[in-house]
Design an enzyme around this catalytic site. Structure first.
Site, mmCIF file in Angstrom:
data_model
loop_
_atom_site.group_PDB
_atom_site.id
_atom_site.type_symbol
_atom_site.label_atom_id
_atom_site.label_comp_id
_atom_site.label_asym_id
_atom_site.label_seq_id
_atom_site.Cartn_x
_atom_site.Cartn_y
_atom_site.Cartn_z
ATOM 1 N N GLY A 60 13.380 -1.264 -2.959
ATOM 2 C CA GLY A 60 13.207 -1.140 -4.404
ATOM 3 C C GLY A 60 14.390 -1.730 -5.136
ATOM 4 C CB CYS A 64 15.749 -2.386 1.804
ATOM 5 S SG CYS A 64 16.925 -3.268 0.775
ATOM 6 C CE1 TYR A 65 17.282 2.909 -4.645
ATOM 7 C CE2 TYR A 65 15.315 4.078 -3.933
ATOM 8 C CZ TYR A 65 16.418 3.980 -4.762
ATOM 9 O OH TYR A 65 16.652 4.955 -5.697
ATOM 10 C CG HIS A 82 13.042 -6.301 3.086
ATOM 11 N ND1 HIS A 82 12.300 -5.425 2.346
ATOM 12 C CD2 HIS A 82 14.238 -6.404 2.461
ATOM 13 C CE1 HIS A 82 12.999 -5.013 1.307
ATOM 14 N NE2 HIS A 82 14.186 -5.590 1.354
ATOM 15 C CD GLU A 111 9.230 -5.108 4.073
ATOM 16 O OE1 GLU A 111 9.904 -4.932 5.104
ATOM 17 O OE2 GLU A 111 9.605 -4.733 2.947
ATOM 18 C CB SER A 167 -19.479 -11.636 -10.283
ATOM 19 O OG SER A 167 -18.904 -11.593 -9.001
ATOM 20 N N GLY A 168 -21.731 -12.858 -8.102
ATOM 21 C CA GLY A 168 -21.865 -14.016 -7.221
ATOM 22 C C GLY A 168 -20.661 -14.145 -6.320
ATOM 23 N N GLY A 169 -19.630 -13.360 -6.607
ATOM 24 C CA GLY A 169 -18.425 -13.419 -5.794
ATOM 25 C C GLY A 169 -18.550 -12.545 -4.557
ATOM 26 C CG ASP A 227 -13.793 -9.314 -4.160
ATOM 27 O OD1 ASP A 227 -13.748 -9.734 -2.992
ATOM 28 O OD2 ASP A 227 -12.931 -9.582 -5.010
ATOM 29 C CE LYS A 253 -11.525 -12.708 -2.291
ATOM 30 N NZ LYS A 253 -12.228 -12.398 -3.542
#
Ligand code: XMP
Length: 522
Positions: free
Chosen positions: A61, A88-89, A178, A180, A232-234, A236, A378
Protein backbone atom coordinates in the site's frame (compact mmCIF):
# COMPACT_ATOMS: atom_id res chain seq x y z
CA UNK A 1 -18.68 -8.02 -0.26
CA UNK A 2 -19.66 -10.38 -3.03
CA UNK A 3 -21.69 -13.19 -1.59
CA UNK A 4 -24.08 -13.41 1.27
CA UNK A 5 -23.09 -16.91 2.36
CA UNK A 6 -19.69 -18.29 3.11
CA UNK A 7 -18.47 -20.27 0.11
CA UNK A 8 -18.20 -24.04 0.06
CA UNK A 9 -14.54 -23.99 -1.00
CA UNK A 10 -11.34 -22.99 0.78
CA UNK A 11 -10.74 -19.25 0.67
CA UNK A 12 -7.65 -17.07 0.92
CA UNK A 13 -8.56 -13.62 2.20
CA UNK A 14 -6.55 -10.81 0.62
CA UNK A 15 -6.65 -7.65 2.69
CA UNK A 16 -6.13 -4.58 0.54
CA UNK A 17 -4.14 -1.62 1.81
CA UNK A 18 -4.32 0.20 -1.52
CA UNK A 19 -1.51 -1.28 -3.59
CA UNK A 20 -1.73 -0.88 -7.36
CA UNK A 21 -1.08 -4.59 -7.76
CA UNK A 22 -3.42 -6.17 -5.20
CA UNK A 23 -5.50 -7.75 -7.97
CA UNK A 24 -2.42 -9.66 -9.08
CA UNK A 25 -2.25 -11.37 -5.69
CA UNK A 26 -5.79 -12.67 -6.25
CA UNK A 27 -4.85 -13.90 -9.68
CA UNK A 28 -1.78 -15.76 -8.46
CA UNK A 29 -3.77 -17.41 -5.67
CA UNK A 30 -6.42 -18.54 -8.12
CA UNK A 31 -3.76 -19.77 -10.51
CA UNK A 32 -2.65 -21.97 -7.63
CA UNK A 33 -6.13 -23.48 -7.68
CA UNK A 34 -7.46 -21.68 -4.61
CA UNK A 35 -10.34 -19.27 -4.44
CA UNK A 36 -9.52 -15.79 -3.10
CA UNK A 37 -11.33 -12.58 -2.35
CA UNK A 38 -9.96 -9.07 -1.92
CA UNK A 39 -11.46 -6.88 0.78
CA UNK A 40 -10.50 -3.36 1.88
CA UNK A 41 -8.61 -3.39 5.19
CA UNK A 42 -11.41 -1.61 7.03
CA UNK A 43 -13.88 -4.34 6.10
CA UNK A 44 -11.55 -7.24 6.69
CA UNK A 45 -12.78 -8.16 10.18
CA UNK A 46 -16.31 -8.72 8.85
CA UNK A 47 -14.95 -10.66 5.86
CA UNK A 48 -12.92 -12.84 8.21
CA UNK A 49 -16.08 -13.85 10.06
CA UNK A 50 -18.03 -14.40 6.85
CA UNK A 51 -15.49 -16.22 4.70
CA UNK A 52 -13.59 -18.17 7.36
CA UNK A 53 -10.42 -18.11 5.25
CA UNK A 54 -7.73 -20.77 5.51
CA UNK A 55 -5.01 -18.13 5.02
CA UNK A 56 -4.67 -14.35 4.92
CA UNK A 57 -2.48 -12.15 2.74
CA UNK A 58 -1.89 -8.50 3.63
CA UNK A 59 -1.23 -6.42 0.51
CA UNK A 60 1.18 -3.58 -0.08
CA UNK A 61 0.00 0.00 0.00
CA UNK A 62 1.06 3.61 -0.49
CA UNK A 63 0.92 4.70 3.16
CA UNK A 64 3.74 4.60 5.71
CA UNK A 65 3.24 2.71 8.95
CA UNK A 66 5.40 5.37 10.60
CA UNK A 67 2.71 8.00 9.95
CA UNK A 68 -0.04 8.58 12.46
CA UNK A 69 -3.41 7.51 11.11
CA UNK A 70 -2.02 5.09 8.52
CA UNK A 71 -4.14 1.96 8.09
CA UNK A 72 -3.80 -0.98 10.46
CA UNK A 73 -4.88 -4.60 10.24
CA UNK A 74 -7.66 -5.62 12.65
CA UNK A 75 -6.13 -7.63 15.50
CA UNK A 76 -8.60 -10.41 14.74
CA UNK A 77 -6.60 -11.23 11.59
CA UNK A 78 -3.60 -12.22 13.72
CA UNK A 79 -5.77 -14.11 16.18
CA UNK A 80 -7.65 -16.21 13.64
CA UNK A 81 -5.19 -19.10 13.97
CA UNK A 82 -4.49 -19.19 10.21
CA UNK A 83 -1.26 -18.41 8.33
CA UNK A 84 -0.66 -14.76 7.44
CA UNK A 85 1.63 -13.45 4.72
CA UNK A 86 2.43 -9.74 4.71
CA UNK A 87 3.66 -8.21 1.45
CA UNK A 88 5.62 -4.92 1.54
CA UNK A 89 3.36 -2.59 3.56
CA UNK A 90 1.76 -5.78 4.86
CA UNK A 91 5.11 -6.98 6.20
CA UNK A 92 5.84 -3.63 7.82
CA UNK A 93 2.40 -3.63 9.35
CA UNK A 94 2.90 -7.07 10.88
CA UNK A 95 6.15 -5.91 12.38
CA UNK A 96 4.72 -2.64 13.70
CA UNK A 97 1.64 -4.32 15.16
CA UNK A 98 3.29 -7.43 16.59
CA UNK A 99 6.05 -5.71 18.58
CA UNK A 100 8.81 -4.92 16.05
CA UNK A 101 9.90 -1.59 14.60
CA UNK A 102 9.68 0.15 11.23
CA UNK A 103 11.60 3.25 10.22
CA UNK A 104 11.73 5.46 7.16
CA UNK A 105 14.45 3.86 5.01
CA UNK A 106 17.62 5.61 4.00
CA UNK A 107 17.89 3.46 0.88
CA UNK A 108 14.58 3.26 -0.94
CA UNK A 109 14.32 0.35 -3.35
CA UNK A 110 12.14 0.67 -6.44
CA UNK A 111 12.00 -1.81 -9.28
CA UNK A 112 14.41 -4.67 -9.81
CA UNK A 113 16.41 -5.63 -6.73
CA UNK A 114 18.28 -8.62 -5.36
CA UNK A 115 17.86 -10.47 -2.10
CA UNK A 116 20.28 -12.84 -0.40
CA UNK A 117 18.66 -15.92 1.05
CA UNK A 118 20.17 -16.48 4.50
CA UNK A 119 18.09 -19.26 6.04
CA UNK A 120 15.77 -22.01 4.87
CA UNK A 121 12.08 -21.15 5.00
CA UNK A 122 8.85 -22.92 4.04
CA UNK A 123 8.12 -20.11 1.54
CA UNK A 124 11.33 -21.00 -0.32
CA UNK A 125 10.85 -24.79 -0.35
CA UNK A 126 12.03 -26.32 -3.60
CA UNK A 127 12.84 -22.83 -4.84
CA UNK A 128 15.62 -20.97 -3.07
CA UNK A 129 18.52 -22.19 -0.92
CA UNK A 130 20.54 -20.24 1.67
CA UNK A 131 23.48 -18.57 -0.02
CA UNK A 132 21.59 -17.89 -3.25
CA UNK A 133 20.99 -14.41 -4.63
CA UNK A 134 17.55 -13.97 -6.20
CA UNK A 135 15.91 -11.31 -8.33
CA UNK A 136 12.79 -9.67 -6.93
CA UNK A 137 10.73 -6.53 -7.48
CA UNK A 138 10.75 -3.95 -4.69
CA UNK A 139 8.82 -0.77 -4.16
CA UNK A 140 9.37 0.61 -0.69
CA UNK A 141 10.79 3.54 1.22
CA UNK A 142 10.31 2.37 4.82
CA UNK A 143 11.97 -0.72 6.23
CA UNK A 144 11.69 -3.02 9.18
CA UNK A 145 14.48 -2.31 11.67
CA UNK A 146 13.54 -4.67 14.51
CA UNK A 147 11.67 -7.96 14.28
CA UNK A 148 8.79 -8.79 16.59
CA UNK A 149 9.33 -11.63 19.05
CA UNK A 150 9.18 -15.04 17.39
CA UNK A 151 10.37 -13.87 13.94
CA UNK A 152 13.67 -14.55 12.19
CA UNK A 153 15.10 -13.04 9.00
CA UNK A 154 15.31 -15.51 6.13
CA UNK A 155 16.44 -13.12 3.37
CA UNK A 156 18.15 -9.73 3.28
CA UNK A 157 18.70 -7.01 0.69
CA UNK A 158 20.73 -3.86 0.52
CA UNK A 159 17.82 -1.62 1.45
CA UNK A 160 16.01 -4.08 3.71
CA UNK A 161 17.80 -6.08 6.40
CA UNK A 162 14.59 -8.06 6.75
CA UNK A 163 13.65 -8.66 3.10
CA UNK A 164 11.84 -11.86 4.12
CA UNK A 165 10.88 -12.93 7.63
CA UNK A 166 9.28 -15.96 9.25
CA UNK A 167 7.58 -16.92 12.49
CA UNK A 168 7.24 -20.66 11.91
CA UNK A 169 5.31 -21.35 15.11
CA UNK A 170 2.47 -19.01 14.24
CA UNK A 171 2.85 -19.44 10.46
CA UNK A 172 3.35 -15.70 10.00
CA UNK A 173 5.54 -14.64 7.09
CA UNK A 174 6.53 -11.33 5.57
CA UNK A 175 8.27 -10.25 2.38
CA UNK A 176 9.43 -6.75 1.59
CA UNK A 177 9.32 -7.48 -2.14
CA UNK A 178 6.30 -8.14 -4.36
CA UNK A 179 5.98 -11.85 -5.26
CA UNK A 180 2.73 -11.18 -7.17
CA UNK A 181 4.36 -9.30 -10.06
CA UNK A 182 6.05 -11.06 -12.96
CA UNK A 183 9.24 -9.09 -12.31
CA UNK A 184 9.79 -11.37 -9.33
CA UNK A 185 10.47 -14.43 -11.50
CA UNK A 186 9.78 -17.03 -8.77
CA UNK A 187 7.07 -14.99 -7.07
CA UNK A 188 4.13 -17.12 -8.19
CA UNK A 189 5.83 -20.26 -6.86
CA UNK A 190 6.58 -18.53 -3.58
CA UNK A 191 2.88 -17.65 -3.20
CA UNK A 192 1.96 -21.22 -4.13
CA UNK A 193 4.31 -22.43 -1.36
CA UNK A 194 2.51 -20.20 1.12
CA UNK A 195 -0.85 -21.58 0.05
CA UNK A 196 -0.04 -25.27 -0.34
CA UNK A 197 2.87 -25.91 2.00
CA UNK A 198 2.33 -23.38 4.76
CA UNK A 199 -1.47 -23.20 4.80
CA UNK A 200 -1.99 -26.77 3.58
CA UNK A 201 -4.70 -25.79 1.08
CA UNK A 202 -5.04 -28.38 -1.66
CA UNK A 203 -5.72 -26.26 -4.75
CA UNK A 204 -8.84 -27.95 -6.01
CA UNK A 205 -10.79 -24.83 -6.95
CA UNK A 206 -11.80 -25.08 -10.58
CA UNK A 207 -14.27 -23.53 -12.94
CA UNK A 208 -16.45 -26.65 -12.75
CA UNK A 209 -16.63 -26.18 -8.98
CA UNK A 210 -17.40 -22.49 -9.46
CA UNK A 211 -20.17 -23.30 -11.92
CA UNK A 212 -21.87 -25.75 -9.54
CA UNK A 213 -21.60 -23.36 -6.59
CA UNK A 214 -22.81 -20.40 -8.66
CA UNK A 215 -25.87 -22.31 -9.85
CA UNK A 216 -26.76 -23.10 -6.25
CA UNK A 217 -26.25 -19.50 -5.19
CA UNK A 218 -28.43 -18.17 -7.99
CA UNK A 219 -31.24 -20.60 -7.09
CA UNK A 220 -31.08 -19.56 -3.44
CA UNK A 221 -31.02 -15.87 -4.28
CA UNK A 222 -33.76 -15.87 -6.89
CA UNK A 223 -36.16 -18.42 -5.43
CA UNK A 224 -39.27 -18.34 -7.59
CA UNK A 225 -38.62 -14.75 -8.74
CA UNK A 226 -38.27 -13.57 -12.32
CA UNK A 227 -35.00 -12.37 -13.75
CA UNK A 228 -34.40 -10.10 -16.71
CA UNK A 229 -31.02 -9.83 -18.40
CA UNK A 230 -29.84 -7.22 -20.87
CA UNK A 231 -27.72 -8.94 -23.51
CA UNK A 232 -25.21 -6.71 -25.20
CA UNK A 233 -23.69 -9.26 -27.51
CA UNK A 234 -20.58 -9.26 -25.38
CA UNK A 235 -19.02 -12.22 -23.64
CA UNK A 236 -19.81 -11.19 -20.07
CA UNK A 237 -23.55 -10.73 -20.32
CA UNK A 238 -23.86 -13.84 -22.51
CA UNK A 239 -21.97 -16.05 -20.06
CA UNK A 240 -23.99 -14.62 -17.15
CA UNK A 241 -27.23 -15.35 -19.02
CA UNK A 242 -26.32 -18.95 -19.87
CA UNK A 243 -25.25 -19.61 -16.27
CA UNK A 244 -28.45 -18.12 -14.87
CA UNK A 245 -30.51 -20.08 -17.35
CA UNK A 246 -28.83 -23.25 -16.18
CA UNK A 247 -29.87 -22.36 -12.64
CA UNK A 248 -33.44 -21.16 -13.09
CA UNK A 249 -34.49 -22.01 -16.65
CA UNK A 250 -37.43 -20.02 -17.97
CA UNK A 251 -37.61 -17.73 -14.97
CA UNK A 252 -34.98 -15.84 -16.99
CA UNK A 253 -35.86 -13.59 -19.93
CA UNK A 254 -33.14 -11.96 -21.98
CA UNK A 255 -33.62 -8.67 -23.77
CA UNK A 256 -31.35 -7.75 -26.63
CA UNK A 257 -31.58 -4.06 -27.42
CA UNK A 258 -30.18 -3.39 -30.88
CA UNK A 259 -28.80 0.13 -30.61
CA UNK A 260 -27.89 0.26 -34.28
CA UNK A 261 -24.36 0.88 -33.05
CA UNK A 262 -23.26 -2.75 -33.27
CA UNK A 263 -20.71 -4.20 -35.64
CA UNK A 264 -21.80 -6.08 -38.74
CA UNK A 265 -23.71 -9.27 -37.95
CA UNK A 266 -23.31 -8.90 -34.19
CA UNK A 267 -26.97 -8.78 -33.23
CA UNK A 268 -27.92 -11.68 -35.48
CA UNK A 269 -25.29 -13.92 -33.96
CA UNK A 270 -26.47 -13.33 -30.40
CA UNK A 271 -30.12 -13.80 -31.29
CA UNK A 272 -29.38 -17.03 -33.13
CA UNK A 273 -27.15 -18.37 -30.37
CA UNK A 274 -29.66 -17.80 -27.61
CA UNK A 275 -32.82 -18.76 -29.41
CA UNK A 276 -31.59 -21.71 -31.41
CA UNK A 277 -28.69 -23.20 -29.51
CA UNK A 278 -29.76 -22.49 -25.96
CA UNK A 279 -33.50 -22.16 -26.31
CA UNK A 280 -33.38 -19.20 -23.96
CA UNK A 281 -36.34 -16.81 -24.28
CA UNK A 282 -35.05 -13.68 -25.94
CA UNK A 283 -36.78 -10.41 -26.76
CA UNK A 284 -35.13 -8.70 -29.73
CA UNK A 285 -35.84 -4.99 -29.81
CA UNK A 286 -34.56 -3.03 -32.80
CA UNK A 287 -34.16 0.47 -31.38
CA UNK A 288 -31.62 1.71 -33.92
CA UNK A 289 -33.82 4.52 -35.25
CA UNK A 290 -34.44 5.78 -31.75
CA UNK A 291 -30.75 5.76 -30.83
CA UNK A 292 -29.70 7.46 -34.06
CA UNK A 293 -32.41 10.07 -33.61
CA UNK A 294 -31.30 10.83 -30.06
CA UNK A 295 -27.68 11.12 -31.17
CA UNK A 296 -28.32 13.34 -34.17
CA UNK A 297 -25.88 16.25 -34.32
CA UNK A 298 -24.20 15.31 -31.01
CA UNK A 299 -20.39 15.42 -31.11
CA UNK A 300 -19.33 15.59 -27.48
CA UNK A 301 -18.13 12.15 -26.30
CA UNK A 302 -19.55 12.40 -22.80
CA UNK A 303 -22.89 13.62 -24.09
CA UNK A 304 -22.99 10.70 -26.53
CA UNK A 305 -22.36 8.24 -23.72
CA UNK A 306 -25.03 9.80 -21.51
CA UNK A 307 -27.63 9.82 -24.30
CA UNK A 308 -26.92 6.19 -25.15
CA UNK A 309 -27.09 5.16 -21.49
CA UNK A 310 -30.39 6.94 -20.96
CA UNK A 311 -31.98 5.68 -24.19
CA UNK A 312 -30.87 2.17 -23.35
CA UNK A 313 -32.53 2.31 -19.96
CA UNK A 314 -35.76 3.73 -21.43
CA UNK A 315 -35.98 0.97 -24.04
CA UNK A 316 -35.03 -1.73 -21.61
CA UNK A 317 -37.55 -0.53 -19.04
CA UNK A 318 -40.35 -0.56 -21.62
CA UNK A 319 -39.45 -4.12 -22.62
CA UNK A 320 -39.25 -5.24 -19.01
CA UNK A 321 -42.73 -3.85 -18.40
CA UNK A 322 -44.01 -5.47 -21.57
CA UNK A 323 -43.06 -8.92 -20.31
CA UNK A 324 -44.78 -8.27 -17.01
CA UNK A 325 -41.83 -6.95 -15.00
CA UNK A 326 -39.11 -8.78 -13.10
CA UNK A 327 -37.82 -9.07 -9.57
CA UNK A 328 -34.15 -9.23 -10.50
CA UNK A 329 -31.86 -7.65 -13.07
CA UNK A 330 -28.94 -9.83 -14.19
CA UNK A 331 -25.66 -8.17 -15.13
CA UNK A 332 -22.30 -9.47 -16.28
CA UNK A 333 -20.34 -7.34 -13.80
CA UNK A 334 -16.76 -8.56 -13.37
CA UNK A 335 -14.42 -8.57 -10.41
CA UNK A 336 -12.24 -5.62 -11.45
CA UNK A 337 -15.44 -3.49 -11.52
CA UNK A 338 -16.47 -4.34 -7.98
CA UNK A 339 -13.25 -4.24 -6.01
CA UNK A 340 -13.67 -1.33 -3.69
CA UNK A 341 -10.61 0.82 -4.09
CA UNK A 342 -8.90 2.10 -0.99
CA UNK A 343 -8.53 5.86 -0.98
CA UNK A 344 -6.36 7.71 1.50
CA UNK A 345 -7.10 11.14 0.19
CA UNK A 346 -10.83 10.73 0.60
CA UNK A 347 -11.45 12.51 -2.70
CA UNK A 348 -13.35 10.92 -5.56
CA UNK A 349 -11.23 9.65 -8.40
CA UNK A 350 -11.40 11.48 -11.70
CA UNK A 351 -13.97 10.26 -14.20
CA UNK A 352 -12.12 9.61 -17.43
CA UNK A 353 -15.18 8.27 -19.24
CA UNK A 354 -18.71 7.50 -18.07
CA UNK A 355 -19.10 3.83 -18.75
CA UNK A 356 -22.58 2.89 -19.72
CA UNK A 357 -24.37 0.01 -18.12
CA UNK A 358 -27.92 -0.40 -16.92
CA UNK A 359 -27.20 1.53 -13.71
CA UNK A 360 -30.26 3.41 -12.52
CA UNK A 361 -32.69 0.75 -13.68
CA UNK A 362 -32.78 -1.38 -10.53
CA UNK A 363 -33.88 1.60 -8.41
CA UNK A 364 -36.36 2.82 -11.00
CA UNK A 365 -37.97 -0.57 -11.34
CA UNK A 366 -37.42 -1.77 -7.80
CA UNK A 367 -35.31 -4.74 -8.93
CA UNK A 368 -32.51 -6.51 -7.09
CA UNK A 369 -29.26 -7.42 -8.87
CA UNK A 370 -28.03 -10.87 -9.85
CA UNK A 371 -24.35 -10.67 -10.73
CA UNK A 372 -22.96 -14.20 -10.88
CA UNK A 373 -19.60 -13.17 -12.40
CA UNK A 374 -18.73 -10.61 -9.73
CA UNK A 375 -15.91 -12.80 -8.46
CA UNK A 376 -14.24 -13.51 -11.80
CA UNK A 377 -11.61 -11.89 -13.95
CA UNK A 378 -12.16 -11.54 -17.70
CA UNK A 379 -10.10 -14.56 -18.67
CA UNK A 380 -11.87 -16.62 -16.01
CA UNK A 381 -15.21 -15.65 -17.57
CA UNK A 382 -13.92 -17.05 -20.84
CA UNK A 383 -13.00 -20.32 -19.13
CA UNK A 384 -16.48 -20.44 -17.58
CA UNK A 385 -18.04 -19.73 -20.98
CA UNK A 386 -16.22 -22.71 -22.47
CA UNK A 387 -17.20 -24.81 -19.46
CA UNK A 388 -20.83 -23.89 -20.24
CA UNK A 389 -20.39 -24.97 -23.83
CA UNK A 390 -20.40 -21.57 -25.52
CA UNK A 391 -18.59 -21.69 -28.87
CA UNK A 392 -14.88 -20.94 -28.58
CA UNK A 393 -14.98 -18.14 -31.16
CA UNK A 394 -17.79 -16.45 -29.26
CA UNK A 395 -16.11 -16.73 -25.87
CA UNK A 396 -12.84 -15.46 -27.31
CA UNK A 397 -14.39 -12.31 -28.74
CA UNK A 398 -12.64 -9.04 -28.07
CA UNK A 399 -14.39 -6.72 -25.61
CA UNK A 400 -16.87 -4.35 -27.22
CA UNK A 401 -18.01 -1.22 -25.38
CA UNK A 402 -21.66 -0.64 -24.51
CA UNK A 403 -21.87 2.61 -26.55
CA UNK A 404 -20.58 0.62 -29.51
CA UNK A 405 -19.52 2.28 -32.73
CA UNK A 406 -20.79 5.65 -31.49
CA UNK A 407 -17.52 6.15 -29.63
CA UNK A 408 -15.52 5.05 -32.67
CA UNK A 409 -16.84 7.88 -34.82
CA UNK A 410 -15.50 11.10 -33.31
CA UNK A 411 -17.93 13.91 -34.10
CA UNK A 412 -21.58 13.59 -35.07
CA UNK A 413 -22.86 10.14 -36.02
CA UNK A 414 -24.79 9.38 -39.19
CA UNK A 415 -26.13 6.15 -40.67
CA UNK A 416 -23.75 6.62 -43.59
CA UNK A 417 -20.67 6.89 -41.38
CA UNK A 418 -21.78 3.83 -39.41
CA UNK A 419 -22.05 1.86 -42.62
CA UNK A 420 -18.58 2.90 -43.77
CA UNK A 421 -17.08 2.03 -40.40
CA UNK A 422 -18.82 -1.36 -40.28
CA UNK A 423 -17.39 -2.34 -43.64
CA UNK A 424 -13.87 -1.22 -42.75
CA UNK A 425 -14.02 -2.89 -39.33
CA UNK A 426 -15.14 -6.18 -40.86
CA UNK A 427 -12.19 -6.22 -43.28
CA UNK A 428 -9.76 -5.25 -40.54
CA UNK A 429 -10.88 -8.08 -38.25
CA UNK A 430 -10.99 -10.53 -41.13
CA UNK A 431 -7.35 -9.76 -41.95
CA UNK A 432 -6.36 -10.11 -38.29
CA UNK A 433 -8.05 -13.53 -38.18
CA UNK A 434 -6.45 -14.56 -41.47
CA UNK A 435 -3.06 -13.67 -40.03
CA UNK A 436 -3.81 -15.84 -36.98
CA UNK A 437 -3.42 -12.87 -34.65
CA UNK A 438 -6.93 -12.45 -33.24
CA UNK A 439 -6.26 -14.24 -29.96
CA UNK A 440 -2.93 -12.51 -29.43
CA UNK A 441 -4.69 -9.15 -29.40
CA UNK A 442 -6.86 -7.90 -26.51
CA UNK A 443 -8.94 -5.64 -28.69
CA UNK A 444 -8.81 -4.44 -32.28
CA UNK A 445 -11.11 -1.99 -34.01
CA UNK A 446 -11.29 0.78 -36.55
CA UNK A 447 -12.10 4.44 -35.87
CA UNK A 448 -13.65 6.66 -38.55
CA UNK A 449 -12.05 10.06 -38.19
CA UNK A 450 -13.86 13.35 -38.78
CA UNK A 451 -11.11 14.31 -41.19
CA UNK A 452 -11.07 14.15 -44.97
CA UNK A 453 -7.93 13.94 -46.99
CA UNK A 454 -7.04 14.23 -50.64
CA UNK A 455 -6.08 11.12 -52.54
CA UNK A 456 -5.73 9.83 -56.07
CA UNK A 457 -7.44 6.68 -57.26
CA UNK A 458 -7.24 5.62 -60.87
CA UNK A 459 -7.02 8.93 -62.69
CA UNK A 460 -9.26 10.80 -60.32
CA UNK A 461 -8.89 12.94 -57.24
CA UNK A 462 -10.60 11.68 -54.09
CA UNK A 463 -11.54 13.61 -50.98
CA UNK A 464 -12.62 11.04 -48.42
CA UNK A 465 -12.51 9.93 -44.81
CA UNK A 466 -9.39 8.91 -42.90
CA UNK A 467 -9.60 5.68 -40.93
CA UNK A 468 -7.49 4.88 -37.87
CA UNK A 469 -6.78 1.26 -36.98
CA UNK A 470 -6.23 0.36 -33.34
CA UNK A 471 -5.04 -2.89 -31.79
CA UNK A 472 -3.80 -3.33 -28.25
CA UNK A 473 -2.54 -5.99 -25.90
CA UNK A 474 -3.68 -5.83 -22.30
CA UNK A 475 -4.55 -8.07 -19.38
CA UNK A 476 -7.48 -6.17 -17.95
CA UNK A 477 -8.04 -3.08 -20.09
CA UNK A 478 -6.59 -0.85 -17.36
CA UNK A 479 -3.28 -0.47 -19.16
CA UNK A 480 -2.49 -1.40 -22.74
CA UNK A 481 0.25 -1.44 -25.35
CA UNK A 482 -0.28 -0.95 -29.05
CA UNK A 483 0.12 -4.17 -30.99
CA UNK A 484 3.28 -4.29 -33.16
CA UNK A 485 1.82 -5.60 -36.43
CA UNK A 486 4.33 -6.64 -39.07
CA UNK A 487 4.43 -3.90 -41.71
CA UNK A 488 3.27 -6.11 -44.56
CA UNK A 489 0.11 -7.02 -42.64
CA UNK A 490 -0.64 -3.37 -41.97
CA UNK A 491 -0.05 -2.63 -45.64
CA UNK A 492 -2.40 -5.38 -46.74
CA UNK A 493 -5.13 -4.19 -44.41
CA UNK A 494 -4.85 -0.60 -45.60
CA UNK A 495 -4.90 -1.61 -49.26
CA UNK A 496 -7.97 -3.80 -48.86
CA UNK A 497 -9.89 -1.18 -46.87
CA UNK A 498 -9.15 1.62 -49.31
CA UNK A 499 -9.97 -0.55 -52.32
CA UNK A 500 -13.12 -2.11 -50.92
CA UNK A 501 -14.71 0.59 -48.77
CA UNK A 502 -16.12 3.54 -50.63
CA UNK A 503 -15.63 6.69 -48.58
CA UNK A 504 -12.18 5.92 -47.15
CA UNK A 505 -9.01 6.94 -48.96
CA UNK A 506 -6.40 6.90 -46.19
CA UNK A 507 -5.59 4.53 -43.33
CA UNK A 508 -3.41 5.23 -40.31
CA UNK A 509 -2.29 3.01 -37.41
CA UNK A 510 -2.58 4.24 -33.83
CA UNK A 511 0.62 3.59 -31.86
CA UNK A 512 -0.50 5.11 -28.56
CA UNK A 513 -0.32 3.03 -25.41
CA UNK A 514 -2.57 3.40 -22.34
CA UNK A 515 -1.67 5.49 -20.47
CA UNK A 516 -1.36 8.14 -21.84
CA UNK A 517 -4.09 7.25 -24.38
CA UNK A 518 -7.22 5.29 -23.58
CA UNK A 519 -8.11 2.22 -25.63
CA UNK A 520 -11.18 3.75 -27.27
CA UNK A 521 -10.85 7.15 -28.88
CA UNK A 522 -13.78 8.64 -26.97
P1 XMP B 1 -10.80 2.78 -22.31
O1 XMP B 1 -11.21 3.36 -23.62
O2 XMP B 1 -11.35 3.53 -21.14
O3 XMP B 1 -11.47 1.35 -22.27
O4 XMP B 1 -9.32 2.58 -22.21
C1 XMP B 1 -11.09 0.27 -21.46
C2 XMP B 1 -11.93 -0.92 -21.88
O5 XMP B 1 -13.31 -0.67 -21.58
C3 XMP B 1 -14.09 -0.69 -22.76
N1 XMP B 1 -15.09 0.38 -22.66
C4 XMP B 1 -16.36 0.19 -22.31
N2 XMP B 1 -17.05 -0.94 -22.03
N3 XMP B 1 -19.01 0.32 -21.69
C5 XMP B 1 -18.37 -0.86 -21.74
O6 XMP B 1 -19.03 -1.88 -21.52
C6 XMP B 1 -18.39 1.50 -21.95
O7 XMP B 1 -18.99 2.56 -21.90
C7 XMP B 1 -17.00 1.42 -22.28
N4 XMP B 1 -16.08 2.36 -22.59
C8 XMP B 1 -14.90 1.69 -22.84
C9 XMP B 1 -13.12 -0.49 -23.90
O8 XMP B 1 -13.62 -1.02 -25.11
C10 XMP B 1 -11.90 -1.21 -23.37
O9 XMP B 1 -12.01 -2.62 -23.54
Amino acid sequence: MTTSQSPAHDVVLIVDFGSQVTQLIARRVREAGVYSEIVPFDKSAAALARLKPRAIILSGGPASVTEAGSPRAPVALFEAGVPVLGICYGEQLMCAQLGGEVQPGTTAEFGRAFIDVVEPCALFDGLWQPGQREQVWMSHGDRVTRLPPGFRAVAVSEGAPFAAIADDARHFYGVQFHPEVVHTPHGAQLLANFIHRVAGIAGTWSMAAFRAAAVERIRTQVGSGRVICGLSGGVDSSVAAVLIHEAIGDQLTCVFVDTGLMRAGEGDEVVRLFRQEYNIPLVHHDASARFLGALEGVSDPEQKRKIIGKTFIDVFEAEAKAIGGADFLAQGTLYPDVIESVSYTGGPSVTIKSHHNVGGLPERMNMKLVEPLRELFKDEVRVLGRELGLPAHFVGRHPFPGPGLAIRIPGAITAEKLEILRKADTIYLEEIRNAGLYDAIWQAFAVLLPVRSVGVMGDGRTYDHVLALRAVTSTDGMTADFYPFPMEILGRMATRIINEVKGINRVTYDITSKPPGTIEWE
